[in-house]
Design a protein around this motif. Structure first.
Motif, PDB file in Angstrom:
ATOM      1  N   ALA A   6      41.139  17.818  75.594  1.00  0.00           N
ATOM      2  CA  ALA A   6      39.911  18.552  75.284  1.00  0.00           C
ATOM      3  C   ALA A   6      39.422  19.380  76.463  1.00  0.00           C
ATOM      4  O   ALA A   6      38.634  20.305  76.274  1.00  0.00           O
ATOM      5  N   ASN A   7      39.893  19.081  77.656  1.00  0.00           N
ATOM      6  CA  ASN A   7      39.541  19.891  78.826  1.00  0.00           C
ATOM      7  C   ASN A   7      40.260  21.237  78.812  1.00  0.00           C
ATOM      8  O   ASN A   7      39.850  22.164  79.505  1.00  0.00           O
ATOM      9  N   PHE A   8      41.351  21.318  78.068  1.00  0.00           N
ATOM     10  CA  PHE A   8      42.175  22.522  78.059  1.00  0.00           C
ATOM     11  C   PHE A   8      42.121  23.280  76.737  1.00  0.00           C
ATOM     12  O   PHE A   8      42.153  24.502  76.717  1.00  0.00           O
ATOM     13  N   PHE A   9      42.079  22.550  75.631  1.00  0.00           N
ATOM     14  CA  PHE A   9      42.184  23.166  74.311  1.00  0.00           C
ATOM     15  C   PHE A   9      40.865  23.087  73.550  1.00  0.00           C
ATOM     16  O   PHE A   9      40.125  22.123  73.672  1.00  0.00           O
ATOM     17  N   PRO A  33      37.477  28.243  77.626  1.00  0.00           N
ATOM     18  CA  PRO A  33      37.193  29.352  78.552  1.00  0.00           C
ATOM     19  C   PRO A  33      37.371  28.965  80.026  1.00  0.00           C
ATOM     20  O   PRO A  33      37.923  29.743  80.804  1.00  0.00           O
ATOM     21  N   LYS A  34      36.929  27.778  80.417  1.00  0.00           N
ATOM     22  CA  LYS A  34      37.057  27.359  81.817  1.00  0.00           C
ATOM     23  C   LYS A  34      38.523  27.252  82.221  1.00  0.00           C
ATOM     24  O   LYS A  34      38.908  27.641  83.323  1.00  0.00           O
ATOM     25  N   MET A  51      40.573  29.326  85.208  1.00  0.00           N
ATOM     26  CA  MET A  51      41.394  28.674  86.230  1.00  0.00           C
ATOM     27  C   MET A  51      42.834  29.183  86.188  1.00  0.00           C
ATOM     28  O   MET A  51      43.448  29.420  87.222  1.00  0.00           O
ATOM     29  N   LEU A  52      43.369  29.389  84.991  1.00  0.00           N
ATOM     30  CA  LEU A  52      44.726  29.892  84.836  1.00  0.00           C
ATOM     31  C   LEU A  52      44.851  31.309  85.395  1.00  0.00           C
ATOM     32  O   LEU A  52      45.801  31.619  86.120  1.00  0.00           O
TER      33      LEU A  52
END
Length: 64
Positions: free
Chosen positions: A4-7, A42-43, A47-48
């Motif tokens: 959930a931190n990524f998607f 979005p975060k 970072m990416l």
């Protein structure tokens, strides 16, 4: 790591349900044959992109 931190939640739901209907529910077709859907938080995108820009500046420096 927590997915959930990524998607985004809608993408995680489609993946967990793993059905054609679940994937169709998150997809848009703005032009025939071109499909879009939200995938990353979005975060994570920020970072990416920072990582890609940092990496590309190192490659440019090394290749000069």
């Amino acid at each position: 790591m927590n997915a959930a931190n990524f998607f985004v939640p809608s993408f995680l739901k489609a993946i967990s349900e793993n059905s054609e209907e679940s994937f169709r529910s998150i997809m848009l077709e703005p032009t025939p044959g071109v499909y879009t859907f939200e995938m990353f938080q979005p975060k994570f995108c920020e970072m990416l992109m920072a990582e890609v820009l940092s990496y590309s500046s190192v490659i440019f420096f090394v290749c000069k």
